[in-house]
Design a protein around this motif. Structure first.
Motif, PDB file in Angstrom:
ATOM      1  N   UNK A 184       0.909  -1.034   0.084  1.00  0.00           N
ATOM      2  CA  UNK A 184      -0.174  -0.116  -0.006  1.00  0.00           C
ATOM      3  C   UNK A 184       0.920   1.280  -0.062  1.00  0.00           C
ATOM      4  N   UNK A 185       0.536   2.276  -0.612  1.00  0.00           N
ATOM      5  CA  UNK A 185       1.286   3.337  -0.451  1.00  0.00           C
ATOM      6  C   UNK A 185       0.448   4.892  -0.258  1.00  0.00           C
ATOM      7  N   UNK A 186       0.908   5.681   0.386  1.00  0.00           N
ATOM      8  CA  UNK A 186       0.420   6.908   0.664  1.00  0.00           C
ATOM      9  C   UNK A 186       1.166   8.112   0.607  1.00  0.00           C
ATOM     10  N   UNK A 187       0.528   9.382  -0.063  1.00  0.00           N
ATOM     11  CA  UNK A 187       1.166  10.460  -0.124  1.00  0.00           C
ATOM     12  C   UNK A 187       1.213  11.263   1.005  1.00  0.00           C
ATOM     13  N   UNK A 188       2.428  11.369   1.870  1.00  0.00           N
ATOM     14  CA  UNK A 188       2.439  12.019   3.151  1.00  0.00           C
ATOM     15  C   UNK A 188       2.737  13.439   3.116  1.00  0.00           C
ATOM     16  N   UNK A 189       3.288  13.965   2.060  1.00  0.00           N
ATOM     17  CA  UNK A 189       3.780  15.250   1.879  1.00  0.00           C
ATOM     18  C   UNK A 189       3.449  15.765   0.523  1.00  0.00           C
ATOM     19  N   UNK A 190       2.776  16.941   0.213  1.00  0.00           N
ATOM     20  CA  UNK A 190       2.619  17.585  -1.098  1.00  0.00           C
ATOM     21  C   UNK A 190       3.572  18.785  -0.970  1.00  0.00           C
ATOM     22  N   UNK A 191       4.516  18.978  -1.888  1.00  0.00           N
ATOM     23  CA  UNK A 191       5.430  19.921  -2.023  1.00  0.00           C
ATOM     24  C   UNK A 191       4.990  21.163  -3.058  1.00  0.00           C
ATOM     25  N   UNK A 192       4.653  22.490  -2.449  1.00  0.00           N
ATOM     26  CA  UNK A 192       4.140  23.433  -3.375  1.00  0.00           C
ATOM     27  C   UNK A 192       4.985  24.541  -3.242  1.00  0.00           C
ATOM     28  N   UNK A 193       5.447  24.941  -4.440  1.00  0.00           N
ATOM     29  CA  UNK A 193       6.572  26.033  -4.725  1.00  0.00           C
ATOM     30  C   UNK A 193       6.767  26.438  -5.875  1.00  0.00           C
ATOM     31  N   UNK A 194       6.557  25.672  -7.027  1.00  0.00           N
ATOM     32  CA  UNK A 194       6.727  25.916  -8.432  1.00  0.00           C
ATOM     33  C   UNK A 194       5.418  26.697  -8.954  1.00  0.00           C
ATOM     34  N   UNK A 195       5.582  27.453  -9.727  1.00  0.00           N
ATOM     35  CA  UNK A 195       4.537  28.182 -10.360  1.00  0.00           C
ATOM     36  C   UNK A 195       4.099  27.389 -11.685  1.00  0.00           C
ATOM     37  N   UNK A 196       5.088  26.749 -12.292  1.00  0.00           N
ATOM     38  CA  UNK A 196       4.617  25.712 -13.339  1.00  0.00           C
ATOM     39  C   UNK A 196       4.985  24.399 -13.195  1.00  0.00           C
ATOM     40  N   UNK A 197       5.088  23.566 -14.495  1.00  0.00           N
ATOM     41  CA  UNK A 197       4.972  22.238 -13.945  1.00  0.00           C
ATOM     42  C   UNK A 197       6.602  21.800 -13.729  1.00  0.00           C
ATOM     43  N   UNK A 198       6.781  20.802 -12.781  1.00  0.00           N
ATOM     44  CA  UNK A 198       7.816  20.092 -12.234  1.00  0.00           C
ATOM     45  C   UNK A 198       8.337  19.257 -13.363  1.00  0.00           C
TER      46      UNK A 198
END
Length: 422
Positions: A184-198
């Motif tokens: 099983x997998x879980x997203x534990x952190x969402x990193x937000x800082x870019x204004x366009x695609x990574x």
């Protein structure tokens, strides 16, 4: 009489592989002799020395630091070396061709791949991430991103838990935890800082931090620790997305590129290398946030990779060429140019165990295995893809992997995973 066919040159055979050593006395050989004929000659000399040898070995040969890919005479002429001199000819056992292992199907373009000894990650244009075993067994398809996944990387494997990161054109990077036994997998952190695609991601060697590069021309530095996060729920997530992940903002942002940041790599714990569509390579001091060195090219760079084995970098470019750079050089920084692809080169990756080997993938549907000492002719073409190849990986020394717009991830088995003297 054909004078050219009878012309001879004096050579002295040397090798670092002692089991294949022959006398270093000079030999007179035909100047138009080929690699195949030279290999036959070495085998004959070995059998003269040891009558118990029955199996022939294929050898490669180095003259003036470059692999022989023509006749000896043509090679010497190209290097401006006189055939009157006694030539030192270094030889070693030829690397066998990688063998096809798996072709793993996806529902859309395969745009990212990273392998570990315990598993393979892939990212796709259908917004999904996939986990595979190194034997090609599919473990999980992971939704969560809302745009194509352009970068994936393992962070760590500890006992029954693996951590990995993904970057997407939805402007986020996500840190995930895979419970291996429960699958099983879980997203534990969402990193937000870019204004366009990574577009790209790289994890530091100590697995404590990672960097992302994006279409907003910025490079963001993040903590990879699952504890160093503000415990704030990500309110921007859709109901269809994973779990109750927390939001992380970048520790710092490196600004200096003028167009998309296409590749990032760690050179040491504090130094990051980046490539950009603005024709620039940059070496950054992450602590000070400044640029240590800037290298200009003549076309957009689509990828870059750094090798601690040889302290050199290779680049993928829009002009179809791969270049080898030595950033420490006080003379020409470009040490070699590799010229076999017929379209954009999209991805390049060094071997982790052999300092002269690297992999490249291009929009000509080709994946190529190179030796730095053979700039015109790759060692092998790894065939199979039927469309543009978007990514390649050699993080697991045993596996050469590539992903393509033909919706497949292809895996080739490497028979030379360990370091070897050549």
């Amino acid at each position: 009489m054909d004078d050219k066919a009878e012309a001879q040159v004096q050579v002295r055979f040397v090798t670092k592989q002692e089991k294949y050593a022959v006398s270093d006395s000079p030999y007179a050989i035909k100047s138009n002799i080929s690699t195949t004929e030279l290999s036959t000659l070495i085998n004959a000399l070995l059998k003269e020395t040891d009558s118990s040898i029955t199996k022939s070995v294929d050898f490669d040969f180095l003259i003036c630091g470059e692999l022989l890919r023509s006749s000896v005479e043509e090679h010497l002429q190209e290097k401006g070396v006189s055939t009157e001199d006694t030539i030192e000819l270094e030889y070693f056992e030829r690397l066998p061709a990688p063998t096809p292992q798996d072709c793993l199907m996806h529902d859309d373009w395969v745009s990212a791949v990273h392998a570990h000894t315990n598993g393979i990650l892939s990212g796709s244009y259908d917004n999904s991430i996939h986990i595979w075993t190194t034997k090609g067994q599919h473990k999980l398809a992971i939704p969560g991103h809302t745009s194509p996944v352009k970068a994936v990387s393992w962070v760590s494997f500890q006992d029954d838990r693996a951590v990995f990161v993904s970057g997407s054109h939805d402007q986020t990077a996500m840190l995930w935890v895979w419970n291996v036994s429960q699958n099983s997998v879980e997203c534990v952190i969402t990193c937000r800082g870019h204004d366009k695609g990574v577009e790209c991601v790289a994890v530091s060697a100590d697995a404590k931090k990672f960097v992302t590069g994006g279409w907003d021309t910025n490079i963001c530095l993040w903590s990879a620790s699952l504890d160093d996060v503000d415990h704030v729920p990500d309110k921007k997530k859709n109901k269809s997305e994973h779990g109750n992940s927390k939001v992380q903002k970048p520790q710092s942002t490196l600004q200096g590129h003028k167009e998309c940041v296409s590749g990032v790599q760690w050179m040491d714990y504090n130094t990051v290398l980046s490539s950009g569509w603005d024709h620039l390579l940059k070496i950054w001091d992450c602590e000070l946030g400044g640029i240590k060195q800037e290298i200009a090219g003549n076309k957009a760079f689509f990828d870059v990779d750094w090798s601690p084995l040889n302290n050199s970098m290779i680049t993928a470019s829009a002009d179809r060429h791969i270049r080898l750079y030595d950033p420490r050089s006080t003379e020409s920084i470009v040490k070699a140019t590799y010229t076999s692809h017929t379209n954009w080169v999209q991805s390049v990756r060094w071997s982790k165990t052999r300092d002269t080997l690297f992999l490249s993938a291009g929009y000509d549907s080709k994946v190529k295995l190179w030796d730095t000492r053979s700039p015109v002719t790759p060692l092998y073409d790894l065939s199979g893809h039927e469309d543009k190849v978007m990514c390649c990986d050699w993080s697991n020394p045993s596996l050469l992997i590539s992903g393509s717009c033909d919706n497949t991830l292809r895996i080739f088995k490497s028979k030379y995973a360990t370091a070897g003297a050549q």
